[in-house]
Design a protein around this motif. Structure first.
Motif, PDB file in Angstrom:
ATOM      1  N   UNK A   1       8.190 -11.478  -7.964  1.00  0.00           N
ATOM      2  CA  UNK A   1       6.881 -11.596  -7.224  1.00  0.00           C
ATOM      3  C   UNK A   1       6.822 -10.436  -6.222  1.00  0.00           C
ATOM      4  N   UNK A   2       7.665 -10.045  -5.716  1.00  0.00           N
ATOM      5  CA  UNK A   2       7.773  -9.069  -4.880  1.00  0.00           C
ATOM      6  C   UNK A   2       7.557  -7.616  -5.569  1.00  0.00           C
ATOM      7  N   UNK A   3       7.895  -7.580  -6.935  1.00  0.00           N
ATOM      8  CA  UNK A   3       7.568  -6.274  -7.691  1.00  0.00           C
ATOM      9  C   UNK A   3       6.185  -6.386  -8.001  1.00  0.00           C
ATOM     10  N   UNK A   4       5.542  -7.530  -8.119  1.00  0.00           N
ATOM     11  CA  UNK A   4       4.208  -7.197  -8.517  1.00  0.00           C
ATOM     12  C   UNK A   4       3.286  -7.165  -7.226  1.00  0.00           C
ATOM     13  N   UNK A   5       3.737  -7.841  -6.138  1.00  0.00           N
ATOM     14  CA  UNK A   5       3.003  -7.789  -5.128  1.00  0.00           C
ATOM     15  C   UNK A   5       3.140  -6.177  -4.409  1.00  0.00           C
ATOM     16  N   UNK A   6       4.024  -5.682  -4.582  1.00  0.00           N
ATOM     17  CA  UNK A   6       4.206  -4.084  -4.013  1.00  0.00           C
ATOM     18  C   UNK A   6       3.971  -3.212  -4.881  1.00  0.00           C
ATOM     19  N   UNK A   7       3.402  -3.427  -5.999  1.00  0.00           N
ATOM     20  CA  UNK A   7       3.099  -2.561  -6.813  1.00  0.00           C
ATOM     21  C   UNK A   7       1.784  -1.807  -6.450  1.00  0.00           C
ATOM     22  N   UNK A   8       1.627  -0.266  -6.500  1.00  0.00           N
ATOM     23  CA  UNK A   8       0.512   0.377  -6.042  1.00  0.00           C
ATOM     24  C   UNK A   8      -0.568   0.267  -6.958  1.00  0.00           C
ATOM     25  N   UNK A   9      -1.637  -0.453  -6.316  1.00  0.00           N
ATOM     26  CA  UNK A   9      -2.774  -0.741  -7.182  1.00  0.00           C
ATOM     27  C   UNK A   9      -4.037   0.298  -6.695  1.00  0.00           C
ATOM     28  N   UNK A  10      -4.252   1.286  -7.748  1.00  0.00           N
ATOM     29  CA  UNK A  10      -5.256   2.184  -7.227  1.00  0.00           C
ATOM     30  C   UNK A  10      -6.627   1.840  -7.715  1.00  0.00           C
ATOM     31  N   UNK A  11      -6.787   0.851  -8.568  1.00  0.00           N
ATOM     32  CA  UNK A  11      -8.288   0.397  -8.953  1.00  0.00           C
ATOM     33  C   UNK A  11      -8.757  -0.692  -8.081  1.00  0.00           C
ATOM     34  N   UNK A  12      -8.152  -1.317  -7.193  1.00  0.00           N
ATOM     35  CA  UNK A  12      -8.732  -2.402  -6.524  1.00  0.00           C
ATOM     36  C   UNK A  12      -8.004  -2.502  -5.307  1.00  0.00           C
ATOM     37  N   UNK A  13      -8.602  -3.004  -4.071  1.00  0.00           N
ATOM     38  CA  UNK A  13      -7.947  -3.369  -2.797  1.00  0.00           C
ATOM     39  C   UNK A  13      -7.725  -4.663  -2.806  1.00  0.00           C
ATOM     40  N   UNK A  14      -8.012  -5.531  -3.651  1.00  0.00           N
ATOM     41  CA  UNK A  14      -7.679  -7.075  -3.559  1.00  0.00           C
ATOM     42  C   UNK A  14      -6.460  -7.202  -3.451  1.00  0.00           C
ATOM     43  N   UNK A  15      -5.873  -8.158  -2.332  1.00  0.00           N
ATOM     44  CA  UNK A  15      -4.727  -8.564  -2.052  1.00  0.00           C
ATOM     45  C   UNK A  15      -4.074  -9.494  -2.860  1.00  0.00           C
TER      46      UNK A  15
END
Length: 364
Positions: free
Chosen positions: A121-135
Motif C-alpha cells: 500500500x505504501x509503495x502505491x501511495x508514495x509513487x510519483x504520479x505526474x499525470x494527476x494530483x488526486x490523493x
C-alpha cells in the motif's frame, strides 16, 4: 487466477473513470476468494501510462504474499506417520513439539504477510504520479488491507481444518475384514494382568484424552496469531484479539473436533470382547491355592489323578504361549506379551504346588 482491484481506486486516477481499476493478478491457489462484494473481482487491466517499475514491484509483492499464504494453508499441524506406531507418551510429546514448530512458522508468516501488504500500500501511495494530483483513497487502502486479512484468515482456517481431518483419518481408521491393512496401528498398548481383571495399559480413556489434547493443541495455534490491526496505517494487532475466535466458530472445525472427542468410542466393544477372551484363565489368578489343594485332596486322588492335573496345567501353559504376541484393533496394537509371561508364571506356580502335593502324598 483471480484478481484483486488494488490500484485504480487506491490511486484514484483522474485519467480514467471512477469505475476503471488498475489491477494485478493474485493467484490464491486452493484458497477461495473472499473479496467483499463491494470490492468485487474484475479482469486484469493495466493502463498504458502505468510505469513498468511500479507494475513489476506490485506483481513481485503480490507473488510473495501468494507464496506465504500457500505455505500457511499447506502446513500440517500434526505429525502422523502412516508406517509407525507409538506409545501414548511418545505420541503426546511428538505432537506438542511439532505443533510448536508449526505455530512459530504460521505466526511468522502472518506477520510477514501483514507487513508486506502494508508495504505494498505504501509503495502505491508514495509513487510519483505526474499525470494527476488526486490523493490516494483511504477507502481503497482499507479494502485492499481487509482483503488480504481475510485471505490470511482463510489460509489459517484451511490449515486447521486439514490438520484436524488428518488426525481424524489416522486415529479413526478401521481395518476392513478380509483386506490387508496398509497403515500400521497408531497406538502401542500393553495387555496386562491387573487383578482381578485383564486390562489395557494405557486404557482407552487415556488414549482419548491424548487425542483431545492433540486437537486442542491444533486449535490453540490460532491463539498465537493476532488479528490484523483495524487501522492499516498502524502496525500491530488488535489488543487481545486472535484468529482463535474465528477458527473455533467455523462449523467444519467444530464438527471434526466433536468427532475426535469420540474417536475411540467405536473400538470399545471390540477391545472389551478381545479382553474377555482371557477370562477363561481367570481361575489361575483368582482361585486360592490352599483351597484348591484342600478340594483336590478331599477326592483322595491317585497318582494318575496327580499326573492328569499336572498335564492340564502344562496344556494351559502351551495354549497361552500360542496366543499371538500382538493383535490389532482399529488403530490400537495390543501387545499381549506382558500378559502371556505373567500367566505362564502363574501356571508354573500351580504346577509346582501340584508336584509338591504329589510328593507329600507319596511320602505319606
Amino acid at each position: 487466477m483471480s484478481c484483486i482491484p488494488c490500484a485504480a481506486d487506491l490511486v484514484s486516477m483522474q485519467l480514467v473513470t471512477k469505475n476503471t481499476f488498475i489491477e494485478f493478478p493474485v493467484s490464491v491457489g486452493q484458497l477461495e476468494s473472499v473479496a467483499s462484494p463491494e470490492v468485487g473481482l474484475r479482469p486484469y487491466t493495466t493502463p498504458a501510462w502505468m510505469q513498468t517499475d511500479l507494475a513489476a514491484s506490485v506483481r513481485a509483492a503480490v507473488s510473495g504474499d501468494e507464496r506465504n499464504l500457500k505455505i500457511v494453508s499447506d502446513l500440517k499441524l500434526v505429525d502422523l506417520p502412516s508406517e509407525e506406531s507409538f506409545t501414548l507418551d511418545k505420541f503426546v510429546a511428538m505432537q506438542e513439539k511439532h505443533v510448536k514448530e508449526q505455530t512459530d512458522i504460521m505466526a511468522a508468516k502472518n506477520l510477514e504477510v501483514e507487513e508486506a501488504v502494508r508495504n505494498l500500500v505504501q509503495l502505491v501511495c508514495d509513487y510519483d504520479l505526474r499525470k494527476t494530483d488526486t490523493v490516494v483513497s483511504p477507502e481503497a487502502v482499507g479494502q485492499v488491507y481487509a482483503h488480504y486479512a481475510q485471505l490470511t484468515y482463510k489460509a489459517v482456517l484451511v490449515c486447521t481444518r486439514q490438520s484436524l481431518l488428518g488426525l481424524k483419518r489416522r486415529v479413526g481408521s478401521r481395518p476392513a475384514a478380509g483386506i490387508v491393512q496398509v497403515e500400521r496401528p497408531f497406538f502401542d498398548v500393553r495387555v496386562e494382568l491387573e487383578v482381578p481383571a485383564v486390562a489395557m495399559s494405557p486404557g482407552l480413556d487415556d488414549i482419548q484424552q491424548a487425542i483431545n489434547r492433540c486437537s486442542r493443541a491444533v486449535l490453540a495455534c490460532s491463539k498465537h496469531l493476532p488479528l490484523w490491526s483495524s487501522d492499516p496505517s498502524t502496525s500491530g494487532a488488535e489488543e487481545g484479539a486472535s484468529l482463535y475466535e474465528i477458527v473455533t466458530r467455523d462449523r467444519e472445525v467444530v464438527r471434526v473436533v466433536l468427532l475426535l472427542a469420540g474417536a475411540v468410542e467405536g473400538s470399545k466393544r471390540q477391545v472389551q470382547e478381545y479382553l474377555s477372551t482371557f477370562l477363561k484363565y481367570e481361575y489361575l489368578w483368582l482361585d486360592n491355592m490352599a483351597d484348591a489343594y484342600s478340594t483336590f485332596m478331599s477326592k483322595e486322588p491317585t497318582l494318575d489323578d496327580f499326573e492328569t492335573e499336572l498335564k492340564a496345567y502344562c496344556s494351559v501353559k502351551d495354549e497361552i504361549e500360542r496366543i499371538p504376541d500382538c493383535n490389532q484393533i482399529s488403530v490400537l496394537k495390543l501387545e499381549t506379551k506382558p500378559l502371556k509371561l505373567r500367566l505362564a508364571e502363574i501356571c508354573e506356580q500351580w504346577k509346582r504346588d501340584r508336584k509338591s502335593t504329589r510328593l507329600n502324598s507319596s511320602h505319606q
